[in-house]
Every structure is written in C-alpha cells, then in structure tokens.
Design an enzyme around this catalytic site. Sequence first.
Site, PDB file in Angstrom:
ATOM      1  N   ARG A   1       0.816  -1.208   0.000  1.00 13.13           N
ATOM      2  CA  ARG A   1       0.000   0.000   0.000  1.00 13.13           C
ATOM      3  C   ARG A   1       0.857   1.269   0.000  1.00 13.13           C
ATOM      4  O   ARG A   1       0.689   2.155  -0.832  1.00 13.13           O
ATOM      5  CB  ARG A   1      -0.845  -0.059   1.272  1.00 13.13           C
ATOM      6  CG  ARG A   1      -1.958   0.857   1.419  1.00 13.13           C
ATOM      7  CD  ARG A   1      -2.620   0.531   2.758  1.00 13.13           C
ATOM      8  NE  ARG A   1      -3.102  -0.846   2.809  1.00 13.13           N
ATOM      9  CZ  ARG A   1      -4.291  -1.230   2.366  1.00 13.13           C
ATOM     10  NH1 ARG A   1      -5.121  -0.343   1.879  1.00 13.13           N
ATOM     11  NH2 ARG A   1      -4.652  -2.479   2.440  1.00 13.13           N
ATOM     12  N   THR A   2       1.795   1.325   0.925  1.00  8.78           N
ATOM     13  CA  THR A   2       2.647   2.514   1.048  1.00  8.78           C
ATOM     14  C   THR A   2       3.545   2.663  -0.180  1.00  8.78           C
ATOM     15  O   THR A   2       3.742   3.759  -0.696  1.00  8.78           O
ATOM     16  CB  THR A   2       3.516   2.409   2.325  1.00  8.78           C
ATOM     17  OG1 THR A   2       2.653   2.217   3.434  1.00  8.78           O
ATOM     18  CG2 THR A   2       4.335   3.653   2.531  1.00  8.78           C
TER      19      THR A   2
ATOM     20  N   LYS B   1      22.487 -10.991   1.947  1.00  9.81           N
ATOM     21  CA  LYS B   1      23.833 -11.587   1.995  1.00  9.81           C
ATOM     22  C   LYS B   1      24.633 -11.032   3.154  1.00  9.81           C
ATOM     23  O   LYS B   1      25.819 -11.292   3.279  1.00  9.81           O
ATOM     24  CB  LYS B   1      24.583 -11.293   0.692  1.00  9.81           C
ATOM     25  CG  LYS B   1      23.926 -11.848  -0.546  1.00  9.81           C
ATOM     26  CD  LYS B   1      24.664 -11.375  -1.784  1.00  9.81           C
ATOM     27  CE  LYS B   1      23.844 -11.612  -3.048  1.00  9.81           C
ATOM     28  NZ  LYS B   1      24.264 -10.727  -4.134  1.00  9.81           N
TER      29      LYS B   1
ATOM     30  N   ARG C   1      11.530   1.888   3.692  1.00  3.12           N
ATOM     31  CA  ARG C   1      10.739   1.229   4.715  1.00  3.12           C
ATOM     32  C   ARG C   1      11.622   0.152   5.326  1.00  3.12           C
ATOM     33  O   ARG C   1      12.299  -0.578   4.590  1.00  3.12           O
ATOM     34  CB  ARG C   1       9.517   0.580   4.053  1.00  3.12           C
ATOM     35  CG  ARG C   1       8.749  -0.348   4.939  1.00  3.12           C
ATOM     36  CD  ARG C   1       7.732   0.429   5.715  1.00  3.12           C
ATOM     37  NE  ARG C   1       6.679  -0.404   6.208  1.00  3.12           N
ATOM     38  CZ  ARG C   1       5.429   0.035   6.361  1.00  3.12           C
ATOM     39  NH1 ARG C   1       5.103   1.241   6.017  1.00  3.12           N
ATOM     40  NH2 ARG C   1       4.523  -0.748   6.867  1.00  3.12           N
TER      41      ARG C   1
ATOM     42  N   HIS D   1       6.184   7.056  10.997  1.00  4.43           N
ATOM     43  CA  HIS D   1       5.653   6.883   9.647  1.00  4.43           C
ATOM     44  C   HIS D   1       5.096   8.240   9.224  1.00  4.43           C
ATOM     45  O   HIS D   1       3.885   8.443   9.170  1.00  4.43           O
ATOM     46  CB  HIS D   1       4.552   5.808   9.690  1.00  4.43           C
ATOM     47  CG  HIS D   1       4.164   5.270   8.343  1.00  4.43           C
ATOM     48  ND1 HIS D   1       4.710   5.734   7.164  1.00  4.43           N
ATOM     49  CD2 HIS D   1       3.264   4.315   7.996  1.00  4.43           C
ATOM     50  CE1 HIS D   1       4.156   5.074   6.156  1.00  4.43           C
ATOM     51  NE2 HIS D   1       3.285   4.209   6.636  1.00  4.43           N
TER      52      HIS D   1
END
Lengths: 154, 304
Positions: free
Chosen positions: B52-53, B81, B102, B130
């Site tokens: 969504r974001t 890795k 994010r 956020h």
Amino acid sequence: MMDTTKKSLQVAAIENGTVIDHIPTDKVFTIASLLQLDRCNDQVTIGNNLDSGRMGSKGIIKIANRFFSDAEISRLAAVCPNIRLCIIRDYEVVEKRIASLPDEFVGIVRCANPVCITNNEPMKTVFYVTDKEQGVVKCRYCGKEQNIEHIKLV
Amino acid sequence: MMNRSIVSIADYSREQIERLLERTAEFEREPNHPHLLEGRVVATLFFEPSTRTRLSFETAANRLGARVIGFTDPKVTSSSKGETLKDTIKMVSNYADVIIMRHRLEGAALYASEVTDVPIINAGDGSNLHPSQTMLDLYSIWKTQGRLDDLNIFMVGDLKYGRTVHSLLMSMRRYNPTFHFVAPKELEMPEEYKLYCRKEGIRYVEERVFTEESIADADILYMTRVQRERFTDLMEYERVKDTYILRADMLGRCRENMRILHPLPRVNEIEQDVDDSPHAYYFQQAQNGLYAREALICQALGIE
C-alpha cells in the site's frame, strides 16, 4: 589498631594515582573493563567483597599513576552514577571527583530494544540523558526511554 | 550531515505543517505534473514489504514525472547476503536523488539519513515513525474540518501498538485537541503517551465504552484494528472483540461534521454498512496519501 593495619595491607596505598572506593560489589569488574584496566601497564589493585561500614561489603580499585579525563569519568556514570574518585598525590587525597551523568553517551551503552537499528548495524549508539536524577536515558535512534540501572554496556 | 531528509514530522512547527498541508491541497487540485521531477530518479527501498505505502509513493513519483528504481523485497538484495544498511544506502545514493525507505528496524531511517547526503524519506521504521501516514491523517482532518485547532478526536481500538495514533497524537499537540482514548484495558494508550499529554497540556479522557452516545460529540473518529494476536489473555479478547466495532446505527446522534478515519487495512472494526455514510472518509483518506506524498517528495528535493 590491629584491624586497620590488616586492612591497609590487603589493599595497599598508592603514592600517586586514582582510587575508586565504595564500589557496589557487582560493579567492580564492569568498571575495571570500562576503564580498560586490562590494558593498563601501571600497578592496579582490585579488591572486592571487602568489609564496609556503610555498604556491608564493597569493592575498591586503585590505579597507580593514572588520572582519568572527564570523558572517561563520565563513562563510569553509565554503570555507577555518582561514584566518587579520589585523586592521590604523595599518598594524600588531593581531590575528589564525582562521576555524574553526562548529557549524552556515545558508543557506551546498548539499547534494550531488540528491534532498534543500533542492535543490528555496526554503529555507535547514542543516548541522551533525559532525567539525571532518575537516571533516564533515551535512545537517539528508536526513541525508547530506559533506566540506566537496567542498561548494558556495548 | 544536514540534509532535507524527512524522518519525523513530530517536531515540525505550525508553519511547516501548514505549508505541507497547502502543498498537499495543491496536488489534490492537480495531481499530475509530468515535468516537475523530469530527469530525477526516486529510489524506493522496501526492506520490509508494504504494498500500500509503496504503491502510493511510486504513484506520487510517477505523477510528478520522476523515474523510479528500487526493490520491494529484501530477499533479492544484498542485505540478505549480510550487507549493512549503511552500505546499501551508500550504494543507492550514487544513483538516486531521493531515497524512500521502509525498514522493520526502529531508527533505521534516521541512521540512513546520517550516512548519506541524499535526502531520505521515512516510509515507516518498525513501530517507530511513519511521517507520510501522519501527514495524510493531518491533511484529512484539516480538509474535512477546515482546521486543526480545538477538535474532539476519538481514537478507538488498539491504542497500545497503533503507531499511527501515537504519531497523530504528538503531531496534534500544537492544535489544542481533546483526545478520547477508547480501548480495552489490554490495548490502552501506553503510559508514556499519557505522560506526554500531561507534559504538553493536552486534554484526554480514557473510555472503555463505545456507543452511539459516547461518540456523539466527536469531530474525528479514528478507528484502528483490534488484533487477536495482540492479546495475552484470549478470554479478554473474546470479551472485547465486538465492543470496538463501528456500525451504521451508531451514527444517528453524531455531529454533522464528524468524519471516520482509519489507516487501513480494515478487517471488521468498521462494518460494511458504514461505507455509504457521509461520515465515512477512510477511502478518501488513503487517496489523500498520494497528494501528501507528492508534497513530501517535493519538499525532500527542495522543489518549491
């Protein structure tokens, strides 16, 4: 009189240097490692579980010919806020210094929050001391406030 | 390093917030500016998936004419890795003009902003911050109420783990709000945020009931999801699970200006029959996210 002589023999006096007395017994070796005494070439005497009128039992550390900087002393506040250091010259205490909480700790203590970035990246931690009396510190990164008593060193 | 990163908007002044709100409004009037970011590259680094974001940010960048690079799944990147966040950010900084990231770890965006001169936009760091969600919440309130000042804001549901309600609470502090924290005991507003309210002089009341009467004087009803997995006591969950569900028949006595917000996804905390109510605003709220993110990208790039 006899007792005094015995005690002074157990933890010998130093001519010049620093004495940290009245250390809580569980903090002695943490302080020794924080001051990097394992790498110190001068004479170091560590006593622990000694009788103390005030504390019941205590620890003591004597380091000959070493005088610590303000930054080093403030690091001690992370494990033992308000502990006293005696500066010794010619067998006399010439100055007492208190390890009071600095405004911030950089790279000294570990964040208690397991999902904080500082516990997952090779980086220095930064803590702001938000309440010197209660010993509350706040992580710069995750913002979590924590009490200095429960905090671990990096 | 000083740059124009947007890690948090909690400390923004009224003027800074208002400027962002006005720019968001401009993008709502005209979302498409295909030449504004022409020749710019926007990186979206989703170390943790959030469809969504990400879609919202990437749409914002595309509507402004930027090219978008990035990844949606850390399993395909070098972080799987064992590459450090710092190295990934340094590498992408060579390519992009702005990095939207994010991450599951708290403080990751702040740290990223310290290791690069390229502006970072925090698209969520764990349960910490956020800011684009906060911005779209503020915009939705501002737009539907015509102001941010002196509002009665009801926060309902999971106030313990709900990152959006914590951010909204802090960003509203300059606007003299009255909060009603409506939650079951296990999910009530954490003490640190109540302490924050007291320090900042923000009025709040805590309530367990959620009825037609109790919400009658709300201006904003901010709903969140009560999740079963948040409960340590499942008996408690069974007792309260239906208490914090909004139904259309609860809206009979509410104020005309009242709007219902929800960060989405919704599960069952707002009944489907509420969707048709003029008070329902959660889908427009999500759409406002696009305009807010266009404004944030421009701010990070220093584009007036």
